[in-house]
Design an enzyme around this catalytic site. Structure first.
Site, short mmCIF file in Angstrom:
data_model
loop_
_atom_site.label_atom_id
_atom_site.label_comp_id
_atom_site.label_asym_id
_atom_site.label_seq_id
_atom_site.Cartn_x
_atom_site.Cartn_y
_atom_site.Cartn_z
NE ARG A 1 -2.94 0.30 3.21
CZ ARG A 1 -4.03 -0.30 2.75
NH1 ARG A 1 -4.68 0.21 1.73
NH2 ARG A 1 -4.47 -1.40 3.31
CE1 TYR A 2 0.61 3.98 4.55
CE2 TYR A 2 0.92 1.70 5.20
CZ TYR A 2 0.28 2.91 5.36
OH TYR A 2 -0.69 3.05 6.33
NE ARG B 1 5.53 2.11 6.09
CZ ARG B 1 5.12 3.26 5.55
NH1 ARG B 1 5.63 3.68 4.41
NH2 ARG B 1 4.18 3.97 6.15
CB CYS C 1 -3.21 -16.42 15.99
SG CYS C 1 -3.24 -15.26 14.63
CB CYS D 1 -7.80 -10.89 18.88
SG CYS D 1 -6.06 -11.25 19.23
CB CYS E 1 -8.82 -10.90 14.30
SG CYS E 1 -7.53 -11.05 13.03
NE ARG F 1 -4.01 -8.53 7.88
CZ ARG F 1 -2.98 -8.10 8.60
NH1 ARG F 1 -2.31 -8.94 9.36
NH2 ARG F 1 -2.64 -6.84 8.56
CG ASP G 1 -8.99 -1.81 11.52
OD1 ASP G 1 -8.78 -0.58 11.42
OD2 ASP G 1 -8.07 -2.66 11.50
CG ASP H 1 -5.30 0.76 8.75
OD1 ASP H 1 -5.12 1.16 7.58
OD2 ASP H 1 -4.51 0.02 9.35
CE LYS I 1 -0.30 0.65 10.56
NZ LYS I 1 -0.11 0.04 9.23
C1 LIG Z 1 0.67 -0.97 9.03
C2 LIG Z 1 1.10 -1.31 7.72
C3 LIG Z 1 2.43 -1.11 7.32
C4 LIG Z 1 3.47 -0.53 8.25
O1 LIG Z 1 3.18 0.79 8.55
P1 LIG Z 1 4.13 1.64 9.52
O2 LIG Z 1 3.42 2.93 9.73
O3 LIG Z 1 5.45 1.80 8.81
O4 LIG Z 1 4.30 0.85 10.78
C5 LIG Z 1 2.77 -1.44 6.03
N1 LIG Z 1 1.87 -1.92 5.17
C6 LIG Z 1 0.59 -2.10 5.50
C7 LIG Z 1 -0.37 -2.61 4.48
C8 LIG Z 1 0.15 -1.80 6.79
O5 LIG Z 1 -1.12 -1.99 7.13
S1 SF4 Z 2 -5.32 -9.72 15.93
FE1 SF4 Z 2 -5.79 -11.41 14.50
S2 SF4 Z 2 -3.82 -11.88 13.56
FE2 SF4 Z 2 -3.37 -10.70 15.40
S3 SF4 Z 2 -3.05 -12.26 17.01
FE3 SF4 Z 2 -5.18 -11.63 17.11
S4 SF4 Z 2 -6.25 -13.15 15.84
FE4 SF4 Z 2 -4.09 -13.27 15.29
#
Ligand SMILES: *Cc1c(COP(=O)(O)O)cnc(C)c1O
Ligand code: SF4
Length: 412
Positions: free
Chosen positions: A124-125, A128, A137, A141, A144, A146, A305, A342, A349
């Site tokens: 996305r960025y 990185r 996991c 959680c 979560c 995801r 989220d 987010d 973010k």
């Molecule tokens: C959170 C995240 C990152 C890392 O973001 P930082 O602000 O550098 O910690 C990179 N890619 C994605 C898709 C993210 O959600």
């Molecule tokens: S937030 Fe989601 S990915 Fe992270 S530890 Fe909890 S269940 Fe696992």
């Protein structure tokens, strides 16, 4: 309990104990494989250990095709079985409310699926990427972000194309930072982690690698000297842990974090702001203080989220801003996380801060401090030409260099 007594009890380090698994030997208890094998993952196993509220019982029954329930014995020990509002309990035991999708909630609230150039790789960025390396996991959680792919019971499966992902990283020279996440990367075997990190480290333009993991909290037994020795080979490597409540920081957890820190791994923490878990200034203050005692720097505080079924755990943004306002200035700057949202649907973010700028005018800003005192800060002035030429003239007059030298050495 007074606030002071509450703070004292929240910041005390305690062992998880193992009184609900008295038939386990100490050796078994300290073995992460035993912990994983003995997770509480079914209604029957859960009800054998504690009595549930009606909302929880229904929640467990409804969770089966959404996000699995699983709780390591270590983490389970932290639950207050007499208190349905226990902050540990709310994080890992499903509740009925989870099965309701509120307006605005989504299966993929951060829009990750639409930012994957290769399955498993979220880019996305500009510089990185997020690399999802597993869908499992140690515990799950309930909030979560995801949950659509995590735990293996939801609608989607996490697809990872290892070779294609590594080739993408090799070809994209702009990627200098790789964040391993999932699921929980530290659930992979030592050997597999070593191979992934070695491959990443063979790519010259990747300067920085970090791992996001909740294993130090859910399964501190996994933080072995062997694991630390492997991670240490791949520096610079950072680790972001995920702690929400000070009670999670037990003596066992502190030992694991100490091992990681001693292996030279800078540690950060990401928390999710959760209703009934950590949405109070005193809990947050105790959390960040305890993290600092474990050599962990609070990094982000996430607004929860808009994940499906999270309305009962979400707070208002005003709550988050007020918590930050009650930390900044009042306690150690190193202890203050950046509060972020987010951007729903894939905005990345976005930092949120209490307002300290009261007003901006040409030439000056009006500010307030943490005690609400008002200050004015002016922009720098232009030095008048007449002053500059005056200074040039002065500089051409002979100076007593001996005196200047004497003065400098006296200062040193
Ligand atoms: C959170 C995240 C990152 C890392 O973001 P930082 O602000 O550098 O910690 C990179 N890619 C994605 C898709 C993210 O959600
Ligand atoms: S937030 Fe989601 S990915 Fe992270 S530890 Fe909890 S269940 Fe696992």
């Amino acid at each position: 309990m007074t606030d002071e007594q509450l703070y004292e009890s929240l910041t005390a380090f305690q062992s998880s104990g193992r009184n609900l698994w008295l038939d386990a030997t100490a050796e078994q208890w300290n073995d992460h494989r035993w912990q994983l094998k003995n997770r509480v993952s079914s209604l029957a196993a859960l009800e054998e250990k504690m009595s549930l509220t009606a909302e929880e019982r229904a929640g467990v029954l409804l969770a089966g095709n959404k996000l699995a329930m699983s709780i390591t014995p270590h983490f389970f020990q932290l639950i207050d079985r007499d208190d349905p509002s226990c902050p540990i309990r709310r994080q890992v035991i499903p509740r009925m409310e989870e099965a309701w999708t509120a307006p605005d909630e989504m299966a993929d609230p951060c829009g990750e699926d639409s930012h994957m150039p290769v399955p498993g790789l979220v880019h996305r960025y500009p510089d990185r990427v997020l690399f999802l390396v597993t869908d499992r996991c140690a515990s799950y959680c309930r909030y979560c972000t995801r949950s659509r792919v995590v735990s293996g019971v939801g609608d989607q499966q996490l697809e990872i194309q290892w070779e294609a992902a590594f080739r993408y990283l090799e070809q994209h020279h702009e990627v200098r930072d790789v964040l391993l996440s999932g699921g929980d990367p530290l659930l992979l075997s030592d050997d597999k982690l070593d191979r992934i990190l070695t491959r990443l480290r063979s790519i010259p333009h990747i300067q920085f690698v970090r791992i996001g993991s909740r294993i130090p909290l859910f399964l501190p037994q996994r933080i072995t000297p062997e694991l630390c020795a492997i991670l240490q080979k791949h520096h610079p490597l950072f680790l972001s842990i995920h702690t929400n409540h000070p009670k999670e920081l037990t003596t066992e957890v502190r030992l694991g974090l100490e091992r990681l820190a001693n292996a030279g791994i800078p540690l950060g923490n990401q928390s999710v702001l959760l209703r009934g878990v950590n949405d109070s200034p005193i809990v947050q203050r105790a959390l960040v203080h305890k993290l600092l005692m474990c050599r962990v720097r609070p990094y982000y505080l996430y607004q929860c989220d808009l994940i499906n079924g999270s309305s009962h755990l979400r707070t208002t943004v005003a709550t988050g801003l007020s918590i930050i306002e009650q930390l900044r200035g009042h306690t150690t700057g190193y202890g203050i996380p950046q509060y972020v949202i987010d951007g729903p649907g894939g905005g990345g973010k976005i930092p949120l801060n209490p307002e300290y700028i009261l007003n901006r005018q040409p030439g000056r800003v009006m500010l307030r401090n943490y005690e609400n005192e008002v200050f004015e800060y002016p922009d720098p002035p232009q030095i008048p030409d007449s002053v500059l030429s005056e200074l040039f003239q002065q500089s051409e007059q002979p100076t007593d260099t001996e005196h200047v030298g004497h003065h400098v050495s006296a200062t040193l």
